[in-house]
Design an enzyme around this catalytic site. Structure first.
Site, PDB file in Angstrom:
ATOM      1  N   LYS A 113       0.813  -1.216   0.000  1.00 25.49           N
ATOM      2  CA  LYS A 113       0.000   0.000   0.000  1.00 25.49           C
ATOM      3  C   LYS A 113       0.845   1.263   0.000  1.00 25.49           C
ATOM      4  O   LYS A 113       0.475   2.263  -0.590  1.00 25.49           O
ATOM      5  CB  LYS A 113      -0.960   0.009   1.192  1.00 25.49           C
ATOM      6  CG  LYS A 113      -2.055  -1.019   1.040  1.00 25.49           C
ATOM      7  CD  LYS A 113      -3.289  -0.666   1.835  1.00 25.49           C
ATOM      8  CE  LYS A 113      -4.414  -1.623   1.462  1.00 25.49           C
ATOM      9  NZ  LYS A 113      -5.517  -1.606   2.400  1.00 25.49           N
ATOM     10  N   LYS A 196      -4.121 -11.084  -6.131  1.00 28.10           N
ATOM     11  CA  LYS A 196      -5.350 -11.393  -5.386  1.00 28.10           C
ATOM     12  C   LYS A 196      -6.494 -10.457  -5.810  1.00 28.10           C
ATOM     13  O   LYS A 196      -6.250  -9.322  -6.228  1.00 28.10           O
ATOM     14  CB  LYS A 196      -5.084 -11.354  -3.875  1.00 28.10           C
ATOM     15  CG  LYS A 196      -5.348 -10.077  -3.231  1.00 28.10           C
ATOM     16  CD  LYS A 196      -5.187 -10.109  -1.731  1.00 28.10           C
ATOM     17  CE  LYS A 196      -5.205  -8.642  -1.312  1.00 28.10           C
ATOM     18  NZ  LYS A 196      -5.052  -8.311   0.027  1.00 28.10           N
ATOM     19  N   LYS A 199     -10.278  -4.919  -3.563  1.00 27.93           N
ATOM     20  CA  LYS A 199     -11.118  -3.729  -3.730  1.00 27.93           C
ATOM     21  C   LYS A 199     -10.344  -2.615  -4.409  1.00 27.93           C
ATOM     22  O   LYS A 199     -10.920  -1.732  -5.022  1.00 27.93           O
ATOM     23  CB  LYS A 199     -11.545  -3.189  -2.353  1.00 27.93           C
ATOM     24  CG  LYS A 199     -12.478  -4.066  -1.579  1.00 27.93           C
ATOM     25  CD  LYS A 199     -12.692  -3.485  -0.178  1.00 27.93           C
ATOM     26  CE  LYS A 199     -13.282  -4.526   0.740  1.00 27.93           C
ATOM     27  NZ  LYS A 199     -13.285  -4.153   2.149  1.00 27.93           N
TER      28      LYS A 199
HETATM   29  P1  TYM Z   1     -10.462  -6.580   4.406  1.00 23.72           P
HETATM   30  O1  TYM Z   1     -11.576  -5.608   4.585  1.00 23.72           O
HETATM   31  O2  TYM Z   1      -9.375  -6.237   3.452  1.00 23.72           O
HETATM   32  O3  TYM Z   1     -11.019  -7.982   3.982  1.00 23.72           O
HETATM   33  C1  TYM Z   1     -12.054  -8.618   4.692  1.00 23.72           C
HETATM   34  C2  TYM Z   1     -11.851 -10.140   4.698  1.00 23.72           C
HETATM   35  O4  TYM Z   1     -11.841 -10.625   3.359  1.00 23.72           O
HETATM   36  C3  TYM Z   1     -10.678 -11.425   3.146  1.00 23.72           C
HETATM   37  N1  TYM Z   1     -10.246 -11.261   1.744  1.00 23.72           N
HETATM   38  C4  TYM Z   1     -10.034 -12.287   0.905  1.00 23.72           C
HETATM   39  N2  TYM Z   1     -10.159 -13.610   1.062  1.00 23.72           N
HETATM   40  C5  TYM Z   1      -9.893 -14.391  -0.011  1.00 23.72           C
HETATM   41  N3  TYM Z   1      -9.503 -13.906  -1.213  1.00 23.72           N
HETATM   42  C6  TYM Z   1      -9.363 -12.575  -1.423  1.00 23.72           C
HETATM   43  N4  TYM Z   1      -9.004 -12.105  -2.604  1.00 23.72           N
HETATM   44  C7  TYM Z   1      -9.638 -11.698  -0.331  1.00 23.72           C
HETATM   45  N5  TYM Z   1      -9.608 -10.343  -0.175  1.00 23.72           N
HETATM   46  C8  TYM Z   1      -9.978 -10.108   1.098  1.00 23.72           C
HETATM   47  C9  TYM Z   1      -9.658 -10.857   4.105  1.00 23.72           C
HETATM   48  O5  TYM Z   1      -8.632 -11.783   4.377  1.00 23.72           O
HETATM   49  C10 TYM Z   1     -10.503 -10.547   5.319  1.00 23.72           C
HETATM   50  O6  TYM Z   1     -10.686 -11.701   6.105  1.00 23.72           O
HETATM   51  N6  TYM Z   1      -7.522  -5.832   8.357  1.00 23.72           N
HETATM   52  C11 TYM Z   1      -8.720  -6.495   7.925  1.00 23.72           C
HETATM   53  C12 TYM Z   1      -9.948  -6.122   8.754  1.00 23.72           C
HETATM   54  C13 TYM Z   1      -9.741  -6.251  10.213  1.00 23.72           C
HETATM   55  C14 TYM Z   1      -9.718  -7.465  10.963  1.00 23.72           C
HETATM   56  C15 TYM Z   1      -9.492  -7.072  12.305  1.00 23.72           C
HETATM   57  C16 TYM Z   1      -9.884  -8.799  10.624  1.00 23.72           C
HETATM   58  C17 TYM Z   1      -9.534  -5.227  11.086  1.00 23.72           C
HETATM   59  N7  TYM Z   1      -9.387  -5.725  12.341  1.00 23.72           N
HETATM   60  C18 TYM Z   1      -9.412  -8.022  13.334  1.00 23.72           C
HETATM   61  C19 TYM Z   1      -9.786  -9.757  11.667  1.00 23.72           C
HETATM   62  C20 TYM Z   1      -9.553  -9.352  12.995  1.00 23.72           C
HETATM   63  C21 TYM Z   1      -8.999  -6.116   6.483  1.00 23.72           C
HETATM   64  O7  TYM Z   1      -8.595  -5.100   6.027  1.00 23.72           O
HETATM   65  O8  TYM Z   1      -9.826  -6.945   5.820  1.00 23.72           O
END
Ligand code: TYM
Length: 335
Positions: A113, A196, A199
């Site tokens: 990022k 991957k 978004k």
């Molecule tokens: P975020 O918002 O980027 O993504 C949410 C969830 O979706 C999963 N994910 C994917 N899984 C499979 N293939 C993909 N291409 C893919 N893209 C996204 C992510 O692994 C995630 O599980 N930092 C985290 C949010 C967060 C969080 C936490 C999660 C904040 N605090 C505490 C667990 C515990 C995030 O940005 O997810």
């Protein structure tokens, strides 16, 4: 008892990777006996890149609607907003004082990022994993179901827990177990099977959004990257064919079968036929969710009620942990 916690950022729309890599698994977990479930909207993480205030507010409700439409039942799981529980930010600061910069510098997501211009990246982006550690440790969560891209952040959360426990000589924070479930823990871009699904990809064609209509889904799948060879006879035949492997994985996850079973059924088929079956399957699974999401979004007061209830439950637990943490660290406490 298992305490399960996870979250998603309210930035842009959710895509198939978020659903198959995370949400779908959360739904399965919430029915496990003897588990307590917490699912949050990670709005404090979202502001590590600039957000329009009104868009952030709308996206926060939209993510909550997606959780519910995807099958999270507010009666079984607490759905809450991260910023509505002030303890997350407070604990983050306490933990930041015991997190090494070198470890944060090694985080792949930060490197991706921040790009080449890391000097100009915000402190929030850099400290993002410490906030995530606070999110998890504050609930003493035992299991954290996420996609594979979050694995490194979870490892950091485990390390921070252990640093605290060692420094203060107590077994206070629980080391959370990452739950990286199923074949679709890493759904790849439809345009490039080595990247991957994300978004932040500039190309809309790279991902299927949960709000895409049937026609858009079919079009995106039709254009998805494959190769000139037909579907192989065995799973091993997908090696070195990232686009092909991705579509088979997506099919398996949507149909709740193994990739082996997909190959068994579809060996030798051409991509045209396979893509058309995949588009039908994706529409069949996603359309009811999209409809339900729209219904929910037409009643924001109901979403707010659910979020308020969840935030209250989460808040009470979080406050307890923060109080105990302050006590352990030697802060003066209001009598
Ligand atoms: P975020 O918002 O980027 O993504 C949410 C969830 O979706 C999963 N994910 C994917 N899984 C499979 N293939 C993909 N291409 C893919 N893209 C996204 C992510 O692994 C995630 O599980 N930092 C985290 C949010 C967060 C969080 C936490 C999660 C904040 N605090 C505490 C667990 C515990 C995030 O940005 O997810």
């Amino acid at each position: 008892m298992k305490r399960i916690l996870s979250g998603m950022q309210p930035t842009a729309q959710l895509h198939l990777g978020n659903y198959l890599g995370a949400l779908k698994n959360w739904v399965a977990l919430q029915n496990e006996p003897d588990s307590e479930n917490f699912y949050m909207v990670a709005d404090l993480h979202a502001i590590t890149v600039p957000q329009e205030p009104e868009a952030l507010r709308a996206a926060t409700r939209e993510i909550a609607a997606a959780y519910i439409a995807g099958g999270i039942d507010p009666a079984k799981s607490s759905i809450f907003v991260q910023s509505a529980v002030p303890g997350h930010s407070e604990l983050m600061w306490l933990l930041a004082t015991m997190t090494q910069m070198g470890k944060l510098e090694r985080m792949t997501q930060f490197k991706d990022k921040a790009g080449k211009n890391a000097e100009r990246a915000g402190l929030g982006l850099f400290a993002y994993p410490v906030l995530m550690a606070a999110d998890i440790l504050i609930y003493k969560a035992t299991h954290v179901p996420v996609g594979e891209d979050q694995k490194q952040h979870l490892e950091l959360a485990r390390e921070v827990a252990s640093t605290f426990n060692t420094r203060y000589g107590q077994d206070f924070f629980i080391q959370p177990e990452p739950f990286i479930m199923g074949a679709a823990a890493r759904v790849m871009s439809l345009q490039d099977g080595t990247k991957k699904m994300s978004k932040s990809d500039a190309s809309e064609k790279s991902r299927i959004n949960l709000t895409d209509d049937a026609e858009t889904i079919a079009k995106k799948i039709k254009k998805a990257q494959t190769d000139p060879e037909a579907l192989p006879e065995t799973l091993a035949g997908l090696e070195g064919r990232p686009g092909a492997k991705n579509l088979v994985t997506i099919y398996a996850a949507l149909a709740d079968i193994t990739p082996e079973a997909v190959i068994k059924d579809c060996a030798g088929k051409g991509w045209g036929e396979f893509k058309s079956a995949l588009a039908d399957l994706a529409v069949e699974k996603l359309a009811p969710m999209t409809r339900r999401m729209q219904e929910l979004m037409s009643d924001p007061a109901e979403i707010d009620r659910i979020l308020a209830q969840g935030s209250e439950k989460a808040g009470a637990l979080a406050e307890q942990t923060v109080r105990q943490t302050r006590e352990i660290m030697g802060f003066w406490q209001r009598p």
